[in-house]
Design a protein around this motif. Sequence first.
Motif, PDB file in Angstrom:
ATOM      1  N   VAL A 148       0.894  -1.259  -0.015  1.00  0.00           N
ATOM      2  CA  VAL A 148      -0.031  -0.107  -0.106  1.00  0.00           C
ATOM      3  C   VAL A 148       0.771   1.183   0.089  1.00  0.00           C
ATOM      4  O   VAL A 148       0.714   2.237  -0.721  1.00  0.00           O
ATOM      5  N   VAL A 149       1.877   1.233   0.905  1.00  0.00           N
ATOM      6  CA  VAL A 149       2.867   2.222   0.773  1.00  0.00           C
ATOM      7  C   VAL A 149       3.509   2.514  -0.591  1.00  0.00           C
ATOM      8  O   VAL A 149       3.678   3.674  -1.154  1.00  0.00           O
ATOM      9  N   MET A 150       3.895   1.404  -1.168  1.00  0.00           N
ATOM     10  CA  MET A 150       4.517   1.653  -2.303  1.00  0.00           C
ATOM     11  C   MET A 150       3.617   2.115  -3.652  1.00  0.00           C
ATOM     12  O   MET A 150       3.922   2.910  -4.325  1.00  0.00           O
ATOM     13  N   LEU A 151       2.150   1.811  -3.458  1.00  0.00           N
ATOM     14  CA  LEU A 151       1.288   2.364  -4.395  1.00  0.00           C
ATOM     15  C   LEU A 151       1.169   3.878  -4.062  1.00  0.00           C
ATOM     16  O   LEU A 151       1.225   4.616  -5.055  1.00  0.00           O
ATOM     17  N   ALA A 152       1.050   4.222  -2.789  1.00  0.00           N
ATOM     18  CA  ALA A 152       0.968   5.800  -2.296  1.00  0.00           C
ATOM     19  C   ALA A 152       2.030   6.432  -2.934  1.00  0.00           C
ATOM     20  O   ALA A 152       1.911   7.522  -3.569  1.00  0.00           O
TER      21      ALA A 152
ATOM     22  N   VAL B 277       5.926  18.466   2.074  1.00  0.00           N
ATOM     23  CA  VAL B 277       5.536  17.131   2.387  1.00  0.00           C
ATOM     24  C   VAL B 277       5.758  17.225   4.004  1.00  0.00           C
ATOM     25  O   VAL B 277       7.005  17.460   4.539  1.00  0.00           O
ATOM     26  N   PRO B 278       4.614  16.874   4.713  1.00  0.00           N
ATOM     27  CA  PRO B 278       4.734  17.053   6.106  1.00  0.00           C
ATOM     28  C   PRO B 278       5.879  15.803   6.415  1.00  0.00           C
ATOM     29  O   PRO B 278       5.910  15.042   5.888  1.00  0.00           O
ATOM     30  N   LYS B 279       6.285  15.916   7.910  1.00  0.00           N
ATOM     31  CA  LYS B 279       7.173  14.823   8.202  1.00  0.00           C
ATOM     32  C   LYS B 279       6.534  13.427   8.257  1.00  0.00           C
ATOM     33  O   LYS B 279       5.339  13.361   8.750  1.00  0.00           O
TER      34      LYS B 279
ATOM     35  N   LEU C 120       2.534   8.017   7.400  1.00  0.00           N
ATOM     36  CA  LEU C 120       3.471   7.020   7.372  1.00  0.00           C
ATOM     37  C   LEU C 120       3.789   6.458   8.949  1.00  0.00           C
ATOM     38  O   LEU C 120       3.825   5.318   9.182  1.00  0.00           O
ATOM     39  N   GLU C 121       4.012   7.503   9.751  1.00  0.00           N
ATOM     40  CA  GLU C 121       4.026   7.263  11.250  1.00  0.00           C
ATOM     41  C   GLU C 121       3.049   8.193  12.012  1.00  0.00           C
ATOM     42  O   GLU C 121       3.263   9.313  11.868  1.00  0.00           O
TER      43      GLU C 121
END
Length: 465
Positions: free
Chosen positions: A314-318, A373-375, A393-394
Amino acid sequence: MKKQFLIALLAFAALCPAFGQETEKIPSWARETKEQKAERMAWWTHDRFGLFIHWGVYSLPARGEGVKRSEWMSDERYQRYFENFNPDLYDPAEWAATAKAAGMKYLVITTKHLDGFCLWDTKYTDFKVTNTPYGKDLIRPLVDAFRAEGIRIGFYYSLIDWNHPDFPYDWLHPNSPRSDEERIEANKHRDLKKYQQYIKNQLTELLTEFGQIDELFLDYSYPGENGKGHKEWDSEGILKLVRKLQPQIIVDNRADMHHTTWGWDFMTPELYVPYEWPKFNGERVPWEICQTLDAWSFGYHRDDEAWKSVRQLVVMLAETVSKGGNLLLDVGPTGRGTFEGRAMDRLAGIGKWMKYHSRSIYGCTQAPEEFEVPKNCLLTYNPETRRLYIHVLEWPFKSLHLPGYEGKVKYAQLLNDASELTFYAQTHADPGAHTVETSRPGDLIMPVPVKQPDDVLPVIELILE
């Protein structure tokens, strides 16, 4: 007189761009404006997420799609997989429903891979599925099933063919004689022109017998000494034929036509996500990453345990969409014709996330440069709706800082449930106010729930001013 001649010469140069400089000669059949190309590719740049399928007789050894070369198999040894290929559980309707549930919008299937095995009933070789124990065309029911689910159709076609008698031996060929002298002698009995015509004959079948084909993935070139590139394939002749048969189709960049701007439509990074949006001649270009579910095998690999998690995928897609690209995610079906359990688990997990977050993928691209891009986040942006999507992401404690967003945001919400998120600008606080958060001028502070939403990748949707 000299002055008049100079003026005339400059006027001629203005009328003829080729005067005094090198210009690209574009064939008449390949000419189109940037706007026309963008319109031709609009569905693809909108849909962003596709299914790659690598399938063939190599599913029986179950050690990946390149097993013939990785193990330097002879034709005789490889023949046993052809003689035993019988995917009796093949259900293309189930495959199509699975892809749709995962949020995939288009399909690319290996009609012929490097080993030369064909999944349709081609007239030009006996090395095809209809001559195996299965005995039936695999492509026709697949095309029908995926179209029924509203999924667009793409064909992968290998320019390489280790089975064809006129495909010249080279350093990549698993059965090539090892010495240069033996290879050169053996190639005297192989006719490259006949093989070029074989490619055109098969592409004519694929592009005339199955209706509209939306993407063609040609694979692949390795130009240079004892290799093959656009001259060996006759790539220009191939592309001319392809455009004639399917004018609307989009074609990848693996036919070695990078010396042109017109011989390809998109770049194809493989097994990695580029650091930034790929460029050609200094300009961003369309691109599509092809990626596997396991470590590296596109074809079914029974014993590979290094599978990517749902979150990684999912992260890869985003991340891919955040850099203006498409993700073509591969499944290698088994020899029985099924998607194995590990693949089904991953696709179901992606589908669960896409059900609530596809708005941050479809129609989206890289965010405008004005939005930092926010941290610990990724940004995607929909230029039609003017909505910005923050993929977190976090998950932060208490609040998320939006750098320089003051005055740019009208409304904010969690995408999974449309629950409101507030935000404010706070640039200073009294020295004794121990619990008041501060930020830089121009930043926004967005309080968030302490508990992360129950998603592998939470998304915040910003409706912009």
